[in-house]
Design an enzyme around this catalytic site. Structure first.
Site, mmCIF file in Angstrom:
data_model
loop_
_atom_site.group_PDB
_atom_site.id
_atom_site.type_symbol
_atom_site.label_atom_id
_atom_site.label_comp_id
_atom_site.label_asym_id
_atom_site.label_seq_id
_atom_site.Cartn_x
_atom_site.Cartn_y
_atom_site.Cartn_z
ATOM 1 C CD GLN A 120 4.317 -1.855 -0.090
ATOM 2 O OE1 GLN A 120 5.254 -1.532 0.788
ATOM 3 N NE2 GLN A 120 3.088 -2.085 0.323
ATOM 4 C CB CYS B 240 -5.847 -4.497 -1.322
ATOM 5 S SG CYS B 240 -4.819 -3.098 -0.574
ATOM 6 C CB SER C 115 0.026 5.095 1.226
ATOM 7 O OG SER C 115 -0.679 4.875 2.362
ATOM 8 N N GLY C 116 0.627 7.179 3.839
ATOM 9 C CA GLY C 116 1.384 7.609 4.940
ATOM 10 C C GLY C 116 1.423 6.292 6.166
ATOM 11 C CG HIS C 117 -1.522 2.702 5.773
ATOM 12 N ND1 HIS C 117 -1.742 1.522 5.799
ATOM 13 C CD2 HIS C 117 -1.969 3.301 4.682
ATOM 14 C CE1 HIS C 117 -2.350 1.082 4.684
ATOM 15 N NE2 HIS C 117 -2.443 2.099 3.899
ATOM 16 C CB ALA D 180 -1.257 4.716 -2.179
ATOM 17 C CG ASN E 5 1.514 -4.436 -3.725
ATOM 18 O OD1 ASN E 5 1.650 -4.197 -5.012
ATOM 19 N ND2 ASN E 5 0.067 -5.134 -3.339
ATOM 20 C CB THR F 90 -12.009 21.286 5.696
ATOM 21 O OG1 THR F 90 -13.091 22.040 5.200
ATOM 22 C CG2 THR F 90 -11.196 22.024 6.512
HETATM 23 N N1 PMP Z 1 -0.063 0.792 -3.855
HETATM 24 C C1 PMP Z 1 0.586 0.179 -3.190
HETATM 25 C C2 PMP Z 1 1.839 -0.554 -4.170
HETATM 26 C C3 PMP Z 1 0.308 -0.497 -2.267
HETATM 27 O O1 PMP Z 1 0.941 -1.537 -1.423
HETATM 28 C C4 PMP Z 1 -0.830 -0.007 -1.543
HETATM 29 C C5 PMP Z 1 -1.338 -0.846 -0.316
HETATM 30 N N2 PMP Z 1 -1.636 -1.975 -0.051
HETATM 31 C C6 PMP Z 1 -1.928 0.905 -2.296
HETATM 32 C C7 PMP Z 1 -1.197 1.247 -3.506
HETATM 33 C C8 PMP Z 1 -2.914 1.747 -1.423
HETATM 34 O O2 PMP Z 1 -2.832 2.202 -0.303
HETATM 35 P P1 PMP Z 1 -3.722 2.826 0.655
HETATM 36 O O3 PMP Z 1 -4.121 1.940 1.555
HETATM 37 O O4 PMP Z 1 -2.989 4.056 1.142
HETATM 38 O O5 PMP Z 1 -5.108 3.331 -0.373
#
Ligand code: PMP
Length: 373
Positions: A179, A320, A197-199, A69, A150, A235
């Site tokens: 989210q 973060c 975002s995948g995770h 993301a 978030n 790639t």
């Molecule tokens: N945007 C939001 C609202 C998020 O919660 C997060 C992850 N904390 C991100 C962006 C960043 O995502 P990524 O870890 O995939 O870079």
């Protein structure tokens, strides 16, 4: 272990992991190579794209794979800003965006002379569509507003904003739906750019998507061999793309049942925690049930550490920004004082969390609050 930090990251789903392993083992080619192995990989990549496109009701060429993301947000925001700067230099966002949006706007403001409006939010963490309308000028080229915050889970009126912005064809509308995907039902039809975002949806870290509608052009940030329709060279990672497509499919098809379950879990959580003296909530009933922010009369970092010692995992704010010492800018923007901003805990659920875990959390939190000085 009790993992209540699903907004920070989620566990990889077994089926997602299986598809990753299968593709890694059976598709060794570079999807750009013209020989058989390359074409085989490229066919599979096409299928993954098609599947994702079908969930977003868009074309294959509108699906761009990224490293997450953070990259999707950078590509959407800088991509529009640099591509359309000759049309205008005003861009709009909110004060409660994730840092991958906020710091991108700050960089455009400080280093590239864009004029930025950072919209306020109310005490529930929601922007006003009227305020947005007032902020728009003839110079506005981009609006970026997240779906679900978030830290507190507040939900922005994305559909209403999208419908307002239809009256301003020169403005591109980006939303950070990290989210929200697979959790909250939103109609993205009139949104030009969507980040995910995948995770956060039980796929891998360092994988993401930017949906970019064909009417929106972008200045690519990563140039090279012209992969991904020239918007994102490098790639491609076919196993990652296939597993992300699977994670998106699972998230979408189970969205309603997961939402209903997590909503009940969250309501139970609120009921239990409300009985602990000094516990108050920052999130309200209109927020995403997957995220709940509350505060106690003790410092959040101390409470979170004590919980962690009991193998219960929560965040003090978003993962973060939690390593930085300052208190939550999101809560301060919601007009909370510094007491609330530095005593707030974020709990974030997934479908695998249980009512029993809430009971244990309640007991442990009660003990911790009564023993901490
Ligand atoms: N945007 C939001 C609202 C998020 O919660 C997060 C992850 N904390 C991100 C962006 C960043 O995502 P990524 O870890 O995939 O870079």
């Amino acid at each position: 272990m009790i993992y209540f930090d699903n907004a920070a990251t989620t566990k990889v789903n077994e089926e997602v992991l299986d598809s990753f392993n299968y593709v890694v083992k059976n598709y060794i080619g570079n999807s750009s190579s013209l020989h058989k192995e390359g074409l085989k990989a490229s066919e599979l990549e096409k299928k993954a794209r098609e599947q994702i496109a079908s969930f977003f009701k868009c074309n294959n060429e509108e699906v761009l794979f990224t490293s997450g993301a953070t990259e999707s947000n950078n590509l959407a925001i800088k991509g529009v800003a640099f591509r359309y700067k000759n049309r205008g230099n005003h861009i709009i966002t909110t004060k409660i965006e994730h840092l991958s949006v906020l710091n991108t706007f700050r960089q455009l403001e400080k280093e590239f002379n864009f004029k930025v409006t950072y919209l306020d939010v109310d005490e529930n963490g929601v922007v006003s569509v009227d305020e947005l309308k007032k902020a728009i000028t003839n110079e506005t080229i981009l609006v970026s507003i997240m779906v679900v915050n978030n830290e507190v889970g507040s939900i922005q009126p994305i559909e209403e904003i999208a419908s307002l912005l239809k009256n301003y064809p020169q403005i591109h509308f980006h939303t950070d739906a990290t989210q929200a995907i697979g959790k909250i039902n939103i109609d993205y039809h009139d949104v030009s750019l969507i980040t995910l975002s995948g995770h956060k949806i039980n796929s891998f870290k360092f994988s993401g998507i930017l949906i970019k509608r064909k009417d929106t052009d972008l200045m690519p940030l990563i140039t090279g061999g012209g992969h991904q329709f020239n918007y994102r060279s490098g790639t491609t990672n076919v196993p990652m793309e296939v597993s992300l497509a699977k994670a998106i499919r699972l998230a979408f098809i189970h969205q309603k049942e997961n939402y209903d379950y997590v909503k009940k879990l969250r309501d139970y959580f609120v009921e239990k925690m409300s009985s602990i003296a000094g516990v108050k909530f920052n999130s309200n009933d209109n927020c995403s049930p997957f995220i709940i922010s509350f505060y106690t009369n003790k410092k959040a970092s101390v409470v979170a550490e004590a919980l962690s010692n009991k193998e219960i995992y929560v965040s003090t704010k978003s993962a973060c920004s939690s390593k930085k010492e300052s208190s939550s800018y999101v809560l301060l923007a919601m007009h909370k004082d510094s007491y609330v901003a530095s005593n707030s805990i974020r709990v974030s659920f997934c479908k695998d969390n249980t009512f029993q875990e809430v009971d244990i959390f309640y007991q442990e939190l009660k003990n911790i609050l009564s023993t901490l000085k």
